[in-house]
Design a protein around this motif. Sequence first.
Motif, short mmCIF file in Angstrom:
data_model
loop_
_atom_site.label_atom_id
_atom_site.label_comp_id
_atom_site.label_asym_id
_atom_site.label_seq_id
_atom_site.Cartn_x
_atom_site.Cartn_y
_atom_site.Cartn_z
N VAL A 93 42.75 8.99 59.41
CA VAL A 93 43.51 10.23 59.26
C VAL A 93 44.42 10.38 60.46
N GLU A 94 45.67 10.68 60.20
CA GLU A 94 46.64 10.85 61.27
C GLU A 94 47.57 11.99 60.89
N SER A 99 59.34 13.05 59.13
CA SER A 99 60.34 12.08 59.61
C SER A 99 59.71 10.87 60.31
N GLU A 100 58.43 10.96 60.67
CA GLU A 100 57.76 9.87 61.37
C GLU A 100 56.97 8.93 60.45
N VAL A 101 56.95 9.23 59.16
CA VAL A 101 56.27 8.32 58.22
C VAL A 101 57.05 7.01 58.20
N ASP A 102 56.33 5.90 58.34
CA ASP A 102 56.99 4.61 58.44
C ASP A 102 56.90 3.81 57.14
N THR A 103 57.57 2.67 57.16
CA THR A 103 57.65 1.79 55.99
C THR A 103 56.27 1.34 55.53
N GLU A 111 53.60 4.09 45.54
CA GLU A 111 54.36 4.74 44.48
C GLU A 111 55.77 4.18 44.37
N ASP A 112 56.36 4.34 43.18
CA ASP A 112 57.72 3.88 42.90
C ASP A 112 57.88 2.43 43.32
N GLU A 113 58.97 2.16 44.06
CA GLU A 113 59.23 0.79 44.50
C GLU A 113 58.57 0.48 45.84
N ARG A 114 57.81 1.46 46.36
CA ARG A 114 57.03 1.31 47.59
C ARG A 114 57.90 1.20 48.84
N SER A 115 59.14 1.66 48.75
CA SER A 115 60.03 1.65 49.91
C SER A 115 59.98 2.99 50.63
N LEU A 116 60.39 3.01 51.89
CA LEU A 116 60.44 4.25 52.65
C LEU A 116 61.45 5.21 52.02
N GLU A 117 62.57 4.69 51.53
CA GLU A 117 63.59 5.54 50.93
C GLU A 117 63.05 6.26 49.69
N SER A 118 62.36 5.52 48.82
CA SER A 118 61.81 6.16 47.61
C SER A 118 60.67 7.11 47.99
N TRP A 119 59.89 6.74 49.02
CA TRP A 119 58.83 7.64 49.47
C TRP A 119 59.42 8.96 49.93
N PRO A 138 60.04 22.56 52.68
CA PRO A 138 59.91 21.29 53.41
C PRO A 138 60.96 21.17 54.52
N THR A 139 60.54 20.54 55.60
CA THR A 139 61.45 20.20 56.70
C THR A 139 61.11 18.79 57.15
N CYS A 140 62.04 18.17 57.84
CA CYS A 140 61.77 16.83 58.37
C CYS A 140 60.71 16.86 59.47
N GLU A 141 60.52 18.03 60.09
CA GLU A 141 59.56 18.16 61.18
C GLU A 141 58.18 18.62 60.70
N MET A 142 58.05 18.98 59.42
CA MET A 142 56.74 19.49 58.95
C MET A 142 55.69 18.42 59.16
N LEU A 143 54.50 18.89 59.53
CA LEU A 143 53.40 17.97 59.80
C LEU A 143 52.68 17.61 58.52
N LEU A 144 52.37 16.33 58.40
CA LEU A 144 51.65 15.81 57.25
C LEU A 144 50.30 15.28 57.69
N VAL A 145 49.32 15.44 56.81
CA VAL A 145 48.01 14.83 56.98
C VAL A 145 48.10 13.50 56.24
N CYS A 146 48.20 12.42 57.00
CA CYS A 146 48.34 11.08 56.43
C CYS A 146 46.98 10.40 56.44
N GLU A 147 46.55 10.00 55.27
CA GLU A 147 45.19 9.50 55.09
C GLU A 147 45.22 8.12 54.44
N ARG A 148 44.44 7.22 55.00
CA ARG A 148 44.22 5.92 54.36
C ARG A 148 42.79 5.92 53.83
#
Length: 154
Positions: A93-94, A99-103, A111-119, A138-148
Amino acid sequence: MSQEQLEQYWQAYLASIPNASFSSEDYEADQFGDNSVLANELGNLILRGVKTATCSALWEWEAEGSEIPKVGSKTIVLDGDNNPLCIIETIEVEIRAFSEVDTQFAFEEGEDERSLESWRREHWEYFSRVLPKIGKQPTCEMLLVCERFRVVYK
């Protein structure tokens, strides 16, 4: 799906683990996405091993008064009709800005074509649907809970 049926599914999972001694372990049961069609689509990607990550806005967790997932958390993934598809375990969990989500993370979302642009495009659309319900945009600065996660039971 009733709570009793969910509990039966959970007990079947526990029975599949040799020497399981943690029958009191907590779990969540939830759909992925914000509608039944998306829940079916994303659930199928999880079952196929394509989707191994997910994210949500930290604002959503705060609005629900819920704790964010922790490493080791278990979730029964539900389809669009609230039937169990599988059980996943959180492995990372991060918190990071949109805007900081990476490729790599975009690819693991599967999802989709699995690219950062489509994400970015699809998640911006998603957050534009769900965040106004809690008084946010939504904003580019909003914080996301990124989970693997990994599937531990099908």
